[in-house]
Each structure stands twice: as structure tokens, then as C-alpha cells.
Design a protein around this motif. Structure first.
Motif, PDB file in Angstrom:
ATOM      1  N   ASP A 201      56.695  24.051  47.568  1.00 24.12           N
ATOM      2  CA  ASP A 201      55.833  25.155  47.964  1.00 24.12           C
ATOM      3  C   ASP A 201      54.415  24.631  48.146  1.00 24.12           C
ATOM      4  OD1 ASP A 201      54.232  25.687  45.274  1.00 24.12           O
ATOM      5  OD2 ASP A 201      56.340  25.501  44.721  1.00 24.12           O
ATOM      6  N   GLY A 202      53.616  25.387  48.834  1.00 26.26           N
ATOM      7  CA  GLY A 202      52.236  24.965  49.051  1.00 26.26           C
ATOM      8  C   GLY A 202      51.506  25.913  49.968  1.00 26.26           C
ATOM      9  N   GLY A 203      50.284  25.547  50.260  1.00 31.77           N
ATOM     10  CA  GLY A 203      49.463  26.361  51.142  1.00 31.77           C
ATOM     11  C   GLY A 203      48.115  25.723  51.365  1.00 31.77           C
ATOM     12  N   PHE A 204      47.392  26.245  52.331  1.00 36.58           N
ATOM     13  CA  PHE A 204      46.033  25.764  52.571  1.00 36.58           C
ATOM     14  C   PHE A 204      45.192  26.896  53.132  1.00 36.58           C
ATOM     15  CE2 PHE A 204      47.744  25.202  56.850  1.00 36.58           C
ATOM     16  CZ  PHE A 204      46.674  25.554  57.668  1.00 36.58           C
ATOM     17  N   THR A 205      43.902  26.779  52.911  1.00 39.90           N
ATOM     18  CA  THR A 205      42.915  27.676  53.514  1.00 39.90           C
ATOM     19  C   THR A 205      41.863  26.827  54.190  1.00 39.90           C
ATOM     20  OG1 THR A 205      43.255  29.364  51.806  1.00 39.90           O
ATOM     21  CG2 THR A 205      41.232  29.503  53.097  1.00 39.90           C
ATOM     22  N   TRP A 206      41.569  27.142  55.433  1.00 34.37           N
ATOM     23  CA  TRP A 206      40.549  26.430  56.215  1.00 34.37           C
ATOM     24  C   TRP A 206      39.439  27.407  56.549  1.00 34.37           C
ATOM     25  CZ3 TRP A 206      40.217  26.148  62.048  1.00 34.37           C
ATOM     26  CH2 TRP A 206      39.175  25.274  62.439  1.00 34.37           C
ATOM     27  N   LEU A 207      38.207  27.092  56.108  1.00 35.84           N
ATOM     28  CA  LEU A 207      37.050  27.953  56.355  1.00 35.84           C
ATOM     29  C   LEU A 207      36.011  27.181  57.170  1.00 35.84           C
ATOM     30  CD1 LEU A 207      36.441  29.620  52.857  1.00 35.84           C
ATOM     31  CD2 LEU A 207      37.555  30.630  54.851  1.00 35.84           C
ATOM     32  N   PRO A 208      36.139  27.165  58.490  1.00 37.72           N
ATOM     33  CA  PRO A 208      35.120  26.474  59.292  1.00 37.72           C
ATOM     34  C   PRO A 208      33.763  27.166  59.236  1.00 37.72           C
ATOM     35  CG  PRO A 208      36.607  27.704  60.716  1.00 37.72           C
ATOM     36  CD  PRO A 208      37.180  27.774  59.331  1.00 37.72           C
ATOM     37  N   HIS A 209      33.757  28.452  58.914  1.00 39.63           N
ATOM     38  CA  HIS A 209      32.496  29.213  58.849  1.00 39.63           C
ATOM     39  C   HIS A 209      32.526  30.125  57.632  1.00 39.63           C
ATOM     40  CE1 HIS A 209      28.841  30.969  60.792  1.00 39.63           C
ATOM     41  NE2 HIS A 209      29.189  32.019  60.061  1.00 39.63           N
ATOM     42  N   ALA A 210      31.568  29.926  56.715  1.00 40.36           N
ATOM     43  CA  ALA A 210      31.374  30.794  55.553  1.00 40.36           C
ATOM     44  C   ALA A 210      29.896  30.708  55.215  1.00 40.36           C
ATOM     45  CB  ALA A 210      32.250  30.348  54.388  1.00 40.36           C
ATOM     46  N   ASN A 211      29.083  31.485  55.947  1.00 43.08           N
ATOM     47  CA  ASN A 211      27.637  31.295  55.913  1.00 43.08           C
ATOM     48  C   ASN A 211      26.882  32.609  55.775  1.00 43.08           C
ATOM     49  OD1 ASN A 211      28.911  29.115  57.807  1.00 43.08           O
ATOM     50  ND2 ASN A 211      27.028  28.191  57.049  1.00 43.08           N
ATOM     51  N   TYR A 212      25.671  32.509  55.195  1.00 42.84           N
ATOM     52  CA  TYR A 212      24.728  33.623  55.228  1.00 42.84           C
ATOM     53  C   TYR A 212      24.175  33.729  56.642  1.00 42.84           C
ATOM     54  CZ  TYR A 212      24.879  32.922  50.177  1.00 42.84           C
ATOM     55  OH  TYR A 212      25.301  32.767  48.880  1.00 42.84           O
ATOM     56  N   GLU A 213      24.175  34.934  57.172  1.00 48.75           N
ATOM     57  CA  GLU A 213      23.634  35.167  58.513  1.00 48.75           C
ATOM     58  C   GLU A 213      22.194  35.662  58.445  1.00 48.75           C
ATOM     59  OE1 GLU A 213      25.436  34.650  61.434  1.00 48.75           O
ATOM     60  OE2 GLU A 213      26.926  33.730  60.105  1.00 48.75           O
ATOM     61  N   ASN A 214      21.856  36.361  57.369  1.00 45.42           N
ATOM     62  CA  ASN A 214      20.512  36.924  57.214  1.00 45.42           C
ATOM     63  C   ASN A 214      20.251  37.081  55.721  1.00 45.42           C
ATOM     64  OD1 ASN A 214      18.100  38.268  57.300  1.00 45.42           O
ATOM     65  ND2 ASN A 214      18.854  40.053  58.407  1.00 45.42           N
ATOM     66  N   TYR A 215      19.416  36.200  55.160  1.00 40.01           N
ATOM     67  CA  TYR A 215      19.181  36.240  53.718  1.00 40.01           C
ATOM     68  C   TYR A 215      17.860  35.530  53.411  1.00 40.01           C
ATOM     69  CZ  TYR A 215      20.148  35.545  48.695  1.00 40.01           C
ATOM     70  OH  TYR A 215      20.090  35.534  47.327  1.00 40.01           O
ATOM     71  N   THR A 216      16.872  36.299  52.976  1.00 38.73           N
ATOM     72  CA  THR A 216      15.576  35.752  52.560  1.00 38.73           C
ATOM     73  C   THR A 216      15.372  36.063  51.087  1.00 38.73           C
ATOM     74  OG1 THR A 216      14.634  36.046  54.769  1.00 38.73           O
ATOM     75  CG2 THR A 216      13.085  35.821  52.946  1.00 38.73           C
ATOM     76  N   THR A 217      15.055  35.023  50.307  1.00 38.72           N
ATOM     77  CA  THR A 217      14.901  35.209  48.869  1.00 38.72           C
ATOM     78  C   THR A 217      13.894  34.219  48.311  1.00 38.72           C
ATOM     79  OG1 THR A 217      16.129  35.457  46.787  1.00 38.72           O
ATOM     80  CG2 THR A 217      16.763  33.624  48.216  1.00 38.72           C
ATOM     81  N   TYR A 218      13.497  34.441  47.083  1.00 41.10           N
ATOM     82  CA  TYR A 218      12.449  33.657  46.429  1.00 41.10           C
ATOM     83  C   TYR A 218      13.051  32.451  45.711  1.00 41.10           C
ATOM     84  CZ  TYR A 218       8.634  32.662  43.129  1.00 41.10           C
ATOM     85  OH  TYR A 218       7.662  32.057  42.394  1.00 41.10           O
ATOM     86  N   ASP A 219      12.393  31.290  45.842  1.00 38.05           N
ATOM     87  CA  ASP A 219      12.812  30.083  45.123  1.00 38.05           C
ATOM     88  C   ASP A 219      11.950  29.941  43.869  1.00 38.05           C
ATOM     89  OD1 ASP A 219      13.610  27.670  44.186  1.00 38.05           O
ATOM     90  OD2 ASP A 219      12.978  26.494  45.916  1.00 38.05           O
ATOM     91  N   PRO A 220      12.498  30.202  42.684  1.00 39.69           N
ATOM     92  CA  PRO A 220      11.680  30.210  41.468  1.00 39.69           C
ATOM     93  C   PRO A 220      11.316  28.811  40.981  1.00 39.69           C
ATOM     94  CG  PRO A 220      13.956  30.559  40.899  1.00 39.69           C
ATOM     95  CD  PRO A 220      13.900  30.528  42.403  1.00 39.69           C
ATOM     96  N   TYR A 221      12.056  27.802  41.417  1.00 45.19           N
ATOM     97  CA  TYR A 221      11.822  26.471  40.871  1.00 45.19           C
ATOM     98  C   TYR A 221      10.466  25.893  41.274  1.00 45.19           C
ATOM     99  CZ  TYR A 221      16.674  26.264  39.254  1.00 45.19           C
ATOM    100  OH  TYR A 221      17.859  26.493  38.595  1.00 45.19           O
ATOM    101  N   VAL A 222      10.008  26.201  42.471  1.00 46.92           N
ATOM    102  CA  VAL A 222       8.697  25.688  42.907  1.00 46.92           C
ATOM    103  C   VAL A 222       7.607  26.160  41.951  1.00 46.92           C
ATOM    104  CG1 VAL A 222       6.984  25.707  44.747  1.00 46.92           C
ATOM    105  CG2 VAL A 222       9.406  25.560  45.328  1.00 46.92           C
ATOM    106  N   ALA A 223       7.588  27.479  41.666  1.00 45.19           N
ATOM    107  CA  ALA A 223       6.570  28.031  40.772  1.00 45.19           C
ATOM    108  C   ALA A 223       6.763  27.540  39.344  1.00 45.19           C
ATOM    109  CB  ALA A 223       6.615  29.557  40.825  1.00 45.19           C
ATOM    110  N   ALA A 224       8.009  27.411  38.911  1.00 43.57           N
ATOM    111  CA  ALA A 224       8.284  26.999  37.536  1.00 43.57           C
ATOM    112  C   ALA A 224       7.741  25.598  37.265  1.00 43.57           C
ATOM    113  CB  ALA A 224       9.780  27.047  37.265  1.00 43.57           C
TER     114      ALA A 224
END
Length: 324
Positions: A201-224
Motif C-alpha cells: 500500500d502507499g500514496g503520495f501528495t504533490w503540492l506544486p503551489h501552497a502559498n500566501y497570496e495576500n498577507y502583510t504582518t509584523y516581524d517582531p525579531y527586528v525590534a526584539a
């Protein structure tokens, strides 16, 4: 449903964050499903569901530094969400051993409150999912083979993020919404009876595309790191377009835990145990490959897990009366 939970987090130079929360959830729903046979070999299916969720959280978040404790949040919030979800589909007998199908569904995942951020109500996540595939039983049922293609379009995907506790240098895990995300790919699985005793038995999943299309957020590490006069380490550099005030546009970044390829293959041998009448044994081995994947929406070098191979093996003994 009532949930009481508390977390304690240690930050730089002995900062301690204690979060005490009491969360109440009430959910009610109604649904209707229908299946209609147009012919002996062609069927239509559909369903609809209405869901109403109400959540509230009461708690206090405390930060202790240098022996002084300061409340950072008097956490008393309540929100409600409702959604109508549905699906429609069709399936047809392509032959005596093959079935083809198509399906569209609109789904909903309730919003809620983060256990560490304050205030942090996050919105429901919704998805439009398209799928088509074929299911086969071949060689008198000795081989089962299923193939499917899918396309998922997410709105307000709920994403785990790292944020700063207001007024401190402590970073915490929280939940926020990414505006748009898309996933599409192929999925296959099989089961084969090679001999009366040996199966594969077996199987596979192929995901050529799994991406954020529109996402803006804060990067806390720079300030930290900047608070201590230090640059952000290269391994923590955000992969995205800087916007302003520490925000990054992460459009095009890979979704968390979405390897491009994930495949598994297994062999199993089963037979009667001659020395112990009434007992059976099976020997199984598995080989799995998972390609590299990300654990941060910023797609940092430090958050990338390389591809890996997993090998599993086990032996099972089972009796006719259910003991194993």
C-alpha cells in the motif's frame, strides 16, 4: 464548553509572562443533506449547514521583571460568528470497477481568541474547495487505486505568528488571519494484494503551489534584537517585501507545513502462527519521504526543515479472541 488555561513564558533577562484565561464556547448548528439518483449510474449530492458560534474569554496577563509585576491585559472579550456552508457534487459509474466524481464545497472554521496575545480575537477562516477524481477496483478487487486533483482557495486563513508582548521584549506565539492563500495539487493512494499473504500500500501528495497570496504582518525579531543594539541574525531574516514599521508583505511565501512532495510505501506479510493455533502474525515495513517544509510564514532559513526519509517496521501478534 469551558476551558481554563494558563501559560508561563520566560523572556530576556528574567522577564516572566503569566497568562490566566477562562474561555467559554457555545456552538449550535443545523444541516440538511440530499442525494438524488438521476440514473442507475449517475448521482447528484448536496448539503447545507448553518453554524452559530459564540465565544468569550476572561483573564489577566501579568509580566514580571526585576521583581515588579505589571498587568498587561485585563482580558474580557466576547465575539460571535455565524456562517452558512454547503457542498454540491456529482459521481458516475464509469465502469463496473471505476467511479468518477467532482465536488465543490464551501467550508468554515470558527474564529476565537489567542491564549497569549491581548487583545487578539481572530476571524473565521473560510475555504472554497474544488476536487475531482477517480476511484478504481481492478483485478477482481486485488488492486484499489484512487487519484484526485484539488484546488483550495482560502480567505482569512488562521496562521500561527510570533508577536511582542506590548511594552516588553518578550515574544509569544499568537494567531492572526492571512487575507488570501491558495493550494493546489494531486493526491493518489493504492492498496494491492500481491499474494494471499503479501500486500502493498502507499500514496503520495504533490503540492506544486501552497502559498500566501495576500498577507502583510509584523516581524517582531527586528525590534526584539534592535532593543539590545543587535542586528537580526541572518538565519532569522524575513523572506518578503518590507512595507513600513517592521511590516512585511509575505505574498508568494510557502505555507507552513506544506511540503511539495510527501510519499509513503508499505509492505506487509501476514499468516497463521503454526506454533500457536488461533494466533496470527504480521510483519510490516514502511518507507516515507517528506520534502523540505517551512514552519514560519516568513520563510526564514532557521525555520526550514530539510527533506527527510522515515523508515518504520513492526511485528504484530493477534489472537482470534481479539488479544494482540
Amino acid at each position: 464548553m469551558n476551558i481554563d488555561f494558563a501559560t508561563a513564558l520566560f523572556g530576556p533577562f528574567g522577564a516572566l509572562v503569566n497568562n490566566h484565561n477562562h474561555q467559554t464556547t457555545e456552538s449550535s448548528a443545523g444541516c440538511f443533506a440530499l442525494k438524488y439518483d438521476l440514473t442507475d449510474h449517475f448521482r447528484l449530492t448536496g448539503g447545507i449547514r448553518y453554524t452559530d458560534d459564540q465565544k468569550s474569554v476572561i483573564g489577566v496577563h501579568l509580566v514580571t521583571t526585576g521583581g515588579a509585576t505589571t498587568p498587561t491585559c485585563a482580558n474580557t472579550f466576547s465575539k460571535s460568528w455565524n456562517s452558512t456552508t454547503y457542498d454540491v457534487g456529482a459521481d458516475a459509474d464509469l465502469s463496473d470497477n471505476s467511479l468518477g466524481y467532482v465536488k465543490f464545497s464551501h467550508g468554515f472554521k470558527a474564529g476565537g481568541f489567542g491564549s497569549q496575545g491581548c487583545p487578539n480575537p481572530y476571524d473565521p477562516e473560510s475555504i472554497n474547495a474544488y476536487e475531482m477524481g477517480i476511484k478504481n477496483k481492478l483485478f477482481d478487487g486485488r488492486l484499489v487505486l484512487n487519484l484526485a486533483g484539488f484546488y483550495y482557495n482560502y480567505s482569512n486563513m488562521q496562521v500561527t505568528s510570533i508577536t511582542l508582548v506590548p511594552g516588553t521584549t518578550v515574544t509569544i506565539s499568537d494567531i492572526e488571519n492571512a487575507a488570501k492563500s491558495k493550494i493546489y495539487g494531486l493526491d493518489a493512494d493504492f492498496r494491492a494484494l500481491v499474494t494471499d499473504n503479501l500486500s502493498a500500500d502507499g500514496g503520495f501528495t504533490w503540492l506544486p503551489h501552497a502559498n500566501y497570496e495576500n498577507y502583510t504582518t509584523y516581524d517582531p525579531y527586528v525590534a526584539a534584537f534592535a532593543q539590545f543594539g543587535l542586528p537580526e541574525p541572518a538565519a532569522l531574516d524575513a523572506h518578503g517585501a518590507p512595507v513600513s514599521g517592521g511590516d512585511f508583505n509575505l505574498a508568494g511565501n510557502r505555507l507552513n507545513r506544506s511540503p511539495t512532495f510527501n510519499g509513503i510505501f508499505g509492505l506487509q506479510y501476514a499468516d497463521n502462527l503454526a506454533m500457536l493455533p488461533g494466533w496470527d502474525y504480521s510483519i510490516r515495513g514502511e518507507l516515507q519521504y517528506i520534502s523540505s517544509q517551512q514552519y514560519s510564514p516568513f520563510n526564514r532559513a532557521a525555520s526550514r526543515e530539510p527533506g527527510r526519509v522515515l523508515v518504520n517496521a513492526n511485528v504484530t501478534l493477534a489472537s482470534e479472541n481479539g488479544l494482540s
